[in-house]
Scaffold this motif. Structure first.
Motif, mmCIF file in Angstrom:
data_model
loop_
_atom_site.group_PDB
_atom_site.id
_atom_site.type_symbol
_atom_site.label_atom_id
_atom_site.label_comp_id
_atom_site.label_asym_id
_atom_site.label_seq_id
_atom_site.Cartn_x
_atom_site.Cartn_y
_atom_site.Cartn_z
ATOM 1 N N HIS A 341 -20.354 -60.393 -40.299
ATOM 2 C CA HIS A 341 -20.764 -60.328 -38.892
ATOM 3 C C HIS A 341 -21.991 -61.202 -38.647
ATOM 4 C CE1 HIS A 341 -18.554 -56.573 -39.713
ATOM 5 N NE2 HIS A 341 -18.147 -56.666 -38.464
ATOM 6 N N ALA A 342 -22.913 -61.209 -39.599
ATOM 7 C CA ALA A 342 -24.123 -62.044 -39.556
ATOM 8 C C ALA A 342 -24.823 -62.045 -38.203
ATOM 9 C CB ALA A 342 -23.777 -63.482 -39.974
ATOM 10 N N ASP A 428 -28.308 -58.596 -45.878
ATOM 11 C CA ASP A 428 -27.453 -58.328 -44.726
ATOM 12 C C ASP A 428 -26.076 -58.957 -44.903
ATOM 13 O OD1 ASP A 428 -27.302 -57.253 -41.954
ATOM 14 O OD2 ASP A 428 -26.969 -59.344 -41.444
ATOM 15 N N ILE A 429 -26.022 -60.194 -45.364
ATOM 16 C CA ILE A 429 -24.742 -60.878 -45.526
ATOM 17 C C ILE A 429 -23.997 -60.377 -46.760
ATOM 18 C CG2 ILE A 429 -23.698 -63.127 -46.096
ATOM 19 C CD1 ILE A 429 -25.620 -64.411 -44.118
ATOM 20 N N ARG A 430 -24.696 -60.218 -47.862
ATOM 21 C CA ARG A 430 -24.017 -59.831 -49.104
ATOM 22 C C ARG A 430 -23.528 -58.393 -49.104
ATOM 23 N NH1 ARG A 430 -28.476 -62.961 -52.834
ATOM 24 N NH2 ARG A 430 -27.324 -64.926 -53.073
ATOM 25 N N HIS A 431 -24.132 -57.542 -48.276
ATOM 26 C CA HIS A 431 -23.741 -56.132 -48.250
ATOM 27 C C HIS A 431 -23.178 -55.728 -46.891
ATOM 28 C CE1 HIS A 431 -25.317 -55.390 -52.262
ATOM 29 N NE2 HIS A 431 -26.294 -56.214 -51.928
ATOM 30 N N ASP A 432 -22.617 -56.700 -46.208
ATOM 31 C CA ASP A 432 -21.912 -56.434 -44.960
ATOM 32 C C ASP A 432 -20.617 -55.690 -45.273
ATOM 33 O OD1 ASP A 432 -21.182 -56.486 -42.304
ATOM 34 O OD2 ASP A 432 -21.134 -58.669 -42.130
ATOM 35 N N TYR A 640 -16.305 -72.919 -40.278
ATOM 36 C CA TYR A 640 -17.142 -72.703 -41.453
ATOM 37 C C TYR A 640 -17.029 -71.317 -42.104
ATOM 38 C CZ TYR A 640 -19.578 -76.637 -39.182
ATOM 39 O OH TYR A 640 -19.882 -77.828 -38.589
ATOM 40 N N GLY A 641 -16.596 -70.316 -41.357
ATOM 41 C CA GLY A 641 -16.754 -68.930 -41.804
ATOM 42 C C GLY A 641 -15.892 -68.555 -42.993
ATOM 43 N N THR A 657 -25.464 -71.171 -46.566
ATOM 44 C CA THR A 657 -24.161 -71.025 -47.225
ATOM 45 C C THR A 657 -23.141 -70.296 -46.356
ATOM 46 O OG1 THR A 657 -25.056 -69.073 -48.353
ATOM 47 C CG2 THR A 657 -25.034 -71.144 -49.582
ATOM 48 N N TYR A 658 -23.614 -69.636 -45.320
ATOM 49 C CA TYR A 658 -22.714 -69.036 -44.332
ATOM 50 C C TYR A 658 -23.048 -69.712 -43.003
ATOM 51 C CZ TYR A 658 -19.718 -65.596 -42.098
ATOM 52 O OH TYR A 658 -18.689 -64.979 -41.413
#
Length: 719
Positions: A341-342, A428-432, A640-641, A657-658
């Motif tokens: 979701h970022a 936040d991104i790695r544990h979404d 990109y996602g 990287t995201y």
């Protein structure tokens, strides 16, 4: 996200009710038939109410819908102000407390903001509630003056009686109105008398966002609070084995080190100290059963699962037989990756666990679930948890999840002071909780004239519904979200078969992501329709038109988008136009993307043209902004996602990287609105779902390379 139910589950509202307070008139959501006499309930706001009119004239709208940038507080306030005959500037929206009975969405049947359902749920209910409120206030004035209510008029919250020259404000009439019998119904204003609905209005939340006055969850300051930075086990299912914190405790400003079964937090006087302390920890993890999991295994798992017989969502005619006998046969596999979701505001939550209860400050799309998570983690009754809701800096479905509230509470339970937990962007991104991976097989046949004779579509992927809202599953085990916009397309197809194979990949938790089922299925359907048009040697717009004979609203937006985009006009070499069409969230949208593909594979977006029929427009500025924002969000993901795993760990960590679509990469976007009096459709996710096939089809038109696997760009190349 966000969305548990489709537009077919949108049921009309039939019940309404009231509660009033001394010196204030309070109107609740459900209106039972027959008059009632309102009862005094104290000067304080009663939680089973949407409208409060205080003695000083202040009008408050208690909002069940959470504001997270989509503009719903302004749109809902416009509905209320229109029927109350007050100015938009006279309405103040406030967050509703957690209460499933009073504030459940009439579309989602739970207290949640998602699925592009807010205006669809508010449209009838808020106007009707306001109309009844207005009628009671006019009745109060007429009784006070001894005149016929029909001879009274209202303007900006003041009742006038022209013949006698008298007038009274709503505030001065509130106490008397609270003693009167309340009608079961009241007529709505005719469209020709509207002053607000359909007109561009400035958003109510803009000023404070510009001047810094808006308090998001991450901005919360509670007296005595400390700040925690958290490290969670990098592999889902792993545990904390041990931690060495001597170095961390020596850092100035570090207050404590707290442990969880699967994580560790450093508490500091401020975030900087907490983060430095976290970086200084020596952590040993038990990585658990997913420690060797690779992305290749996940993809292969979906491919193998797709061989199975799926749960049938639709079976009209004998599609396999029709395809078998077709003049032209086409088969394809489409794949969509996990997505984060970022949101711009990363996960955060402030909690104070006290002897007499728990207070929580956070942004959430599901206040009741946040309350549940805090109560469970603190080991207290739900009634002892107070939720202070805040503006959200982007939700996109991430804050339909509330596990982070439980994590913050588990940490706060270990200390006596209020504790604000902030996740770094990397955490936040790695544990979404990620948008599911999808592996779709589609087949179709064309007759000698290039007409579709049969179509099959098998979706393979996980279910969010089964975890998040089990009652939404069909009796046969089907998750309707997985096949939305695949089961029912805009097109008339004589033989049509759609099925779903449930496959739950290891190592991730899947969740709704902005656009939900349509964001996946519209890409597949519209990409494959484009392939069929090419196989039939027909123009993509011309190919679609005969299939829309029974869908005039879709045909209209298709033609409008093509016209405004200059469809068919010559383009330079390496530039192409792609078109798509969708019926989703109760709205009808067609988008044309113009893109340039360089010889090396780089893609440059040149222009986006959208034509939208969303039914009755409330605020045209907000409508256009929603489509523009949704398209940018979707284009970002399309290009990109991608979330990938290696040795069980998410490989992406931040916006390097995201990738996000940058300002200089964002093309001009035009949004053309169809004038309509139909009931409003949803908008929050509509543009997002449209972006994927629009750009993919444009890439094909420009380069001849078909996009079946997202993201379109890998290392800035088409592949």
């Amino acid at each position: 996200m966000n969305k548990p139910l489709s537009d077919r589950d949108f049921a009309p509202l039939h019940r309404r009710g009231f509660l009033t307070g001394v010196g204030a008139l309070v109107v609740a959501a459900s209106l039972p038939a027959g008059p009632r006499v309102a009862r005094a309930a104290g000067a304080e706001f009663a939680p089973n109410a949407f409208i409060r009119i205080a003695g000083d004239g202040k009008i408050t709208l208690i909002m069940r819908d959470v504001e997270m940038g989509q503009g719903i507080w302004t749109g809902a306030s416009m509905l209320l102000a229109e029927e109350l005959d007050v100015g938009l500037d006279q309405v103040t929206p406030e967050f509703a407390p957690p209460d499933e009975k009073l504030y459940a969405s009439p579309v989602l049947m739970t207290q949640a903001t998602g699925g592009s359902t807010s205006i669809r749920g508010d449209w009838e209910q808020f106007r009707k509630t306001a109309a009844i409120t207005r009628s009671v206030l006019v009745q109060a004035a007429s009784q006070q003056w001894g005149v016929d209510a029909a001879t009274c008029t209202v303007e900006r919250g003041t009742v006038h009686h022209a013949a006698s020259g008298r007038s009274a404000t709503y505030g001065s009439l509130a106490a008397l109105a609270a003693t009167l019998p309340l009608p079961a119904d009241a007529p709505l204003k005719p469209k020709e008398t509207w002053k607000l609905i359909g007109t561009p209005q400035k958003r109510l939340d803009t000023a404070t966002k510009v001047n810094g006055g808006t308090v998001y969850g991450i901005d919360v300051q509670v007296p005595g609070q400390k700040v925690a930075s958290v490290a969670m086990c990098p592999v889902l299912g792993g545990k904390l084995r041990k931690v060495e914190d001597v170095a961390a405790r020596k850092i100035k400003g570090v207050v404590a080190v707290l442990k969880l079964d699967n994580g560790v937090a450093v508490v500091g006087d401020h975030f900087g100290a907490a983060q430095k302390g976290l970086d200084a920890l020596e952590i040993e993890w038990d990585l658990g059963p997913n420690a060797r999991l690779s992305q290749a295994e996940i993809v292969e798992g979906h491919r193998v699962a797709s061989r199975g017989n799926g749960i049938v969502a639709k079976a009209e005619g004998d599609a396999p037989a029709a395809i078998s006998g077709a003049a032209v046969k086409l088969d394809a596999v489409y794949q969509l990756p996990f997505l984060s979701h970022a949101p711009m505001e990363p996960i955060n939550c402030t909690v104070h666990v006290k002897p007499d209860g728990v207070e929580v400050w956070c942004g959430t799309q599901v206040p009741g679930r946040a309350q549940d998570e805090a109560a469970k983690a603190a080991g207290v009754e739900k009634a002892k948890v107070t939720i202070h809701s805040h503006m959200i800096g982007g939700g996109f479905g991430r804050r339909l999840e509330a596990e982070y509230v439980g994590i913050a509470t588990a940490l706060a339970k270990q200390v006596p002071y209020p504790l604000k937990m902030i996740w770094s962007r990397e955490t936040d991104i790695r544990h979404d909780r990620f948008r599911p991976y999808y592996y779709d097989q589609v087949s179709a046949g064309l007759d000698a004239k290039g007409r579709i004779v049969g179509w099959t579509h098998k979706v393979t992927g996980s279910t969010v519904m089964a975890r998040w809202a089990p009652p939404g599953m069909k009796p046969n085990g089907l998750d309707p979200d997985t096949v939305e916009c695949a089961e029912e397309t805009p097109y008339e197809i004589p033989a049509h078969h759609v099925s779903w194979v449930r496959h739950e990949p290891p190592g991730v938790v899947t969740a709704w992501w902005r656009g939900v089922g349509p964001a996946h299925n519209v890409f597949v359907v519209e990409g494959f329709i484009d392939e069929l048009a090419h196989a039939a040697k027909q123009d993509p717009v011309a190919f679609r038109k005969p299939l829309l004979a029974k869908n005039p609203r879709s045909l209209k937006v298709l033609e409008l988008a093509a016209e405004k985009a200059g469809w068919g006009a010559p383009l330079p070499k390496g530039v192409g136009r792609g078109i798509m069409l969708e019926n989703a969230f109760g709205s009808f949208l067609s988008v044309v993307c113009e893109a340039e593909v360089a010889e090396g594979g780089d893609v440059r977006l040149r222009r986006i043209v959208a034509a939208l029929d969303c039914g009755q427009v409330i605020n045209p500025d907000s409508v256009k902004a929603q489509i523009e924002g949704g398209l940018v969000f979707g284009l970002t993901a399309a290009l990109y996602g991608e979330i990938t795993l290696d040795k069980g760990r998410v490989q992406q960590s931040n916006f390097n990287t995201y990738r996000m679509l940058r300002m200089n990469e964002t093309p001009p976007i035009e949004v053309h609105l169809v004038d309509s009096s139909e009931k409003p459709g949803g908008l929050g996710e509509t543009g997002t779902a449209a972006a994927f096939p629009a750009v993919a089809n444009a890439v094909f038109a420009a380069s001849g390379r078909r996009v079946r696997t997202l993201p379109i760009l890998s290392n800035a190349k088409v592949g």
